[in-house]
Design a protein around this motif. Sequence first.
Motif, mmCIF file in Angstrom:
data_model
loop_
_atom_site.group_PDB
_atom_site.id
_atom_site.type_symbol
_atom_site.label_atom_id
_atom_site.label_comp_id
_atom_site.label_asym_id
_atom_site.label_seq_id
_atom_site.Cartn_x
_atom_site.Cartn_y
_atom_site.Cartn_z
ATOM 1 N N LYS A 1 -3.283 2.395 5.975
ATOM 2 C CA LYS A 1 -2.619 1.079 4.723
ATOM 3 C C LYS A 1 -2.609 1.609 3.718
ATOM 4 N N GLY B 1 -3.100 -3.261 15.363
ATOM 5 C CA GLY B 1 -4.501 -2.584 15.394
ATOM 6 C C GLY B 1 -5.554 -3.488 16.125
ATOM 7 N N LEU C 1 -2.770 -4.379 8.421
ATOM 8 C CA LEU C 1 -2.552 -3.367 9.274
ATOM 9 C C LEU C 1 -1.432 -3.664 10.221
#
Length: 182
Positions: free
Chosen positions: A14, A116, A33
């Motif tokens: 990130k 994620g 994310l």
Amino acid sequence: MKLYIKYMVSVRCKMQVQDKLDKLGLHYGQVDLGEVEFKQDISPEQHEKLQQELQELGVELLDHSKGAEIEKIQACILQLVHDADTLPKIKNSEYISQQLKRDYPSLATLFSEATGVTIERSIIRHKIERVKELLLYDELNLTEIAAKLNYSSVAHLSGQFKKETGLTPTFFKGLKHKKSLA
């Protein structure tokens, strides 16, 4: 404008994406994310340059249709959580698959690559946030909240709540009362 980024699954990643956005002079808001929210639309040239920069990091922009699919999955998750007591009692995976008219394994793969987290993990997180809201409203007891959100038992709800927040639901509810007394 929101873009989704495949394989962006860590805080380090990130930060690297934010560095690339800064380097390109793109004006963005939230970076989570798997997604970046831009303050304004980006041009096709900026999109292409961003794609090239992100590939250097080992991540890639998802095409618009996949981004739209993720938005639909997230909308289904919110509907599952907020309308749990009025929806048919079927598995979450079946519900999402039926709503989006696609097989669940491909939706799950797309979602987890982009965000994620798994769809199920996202559902749990949203359910716990909903439990917090309902506890703070103080209109329903824990048994009623468990039934409303389709938990098999209060113990199951309490276990997930503690795992997610580190607090028991009762302790969390007590925090509200302590704040109002202060």
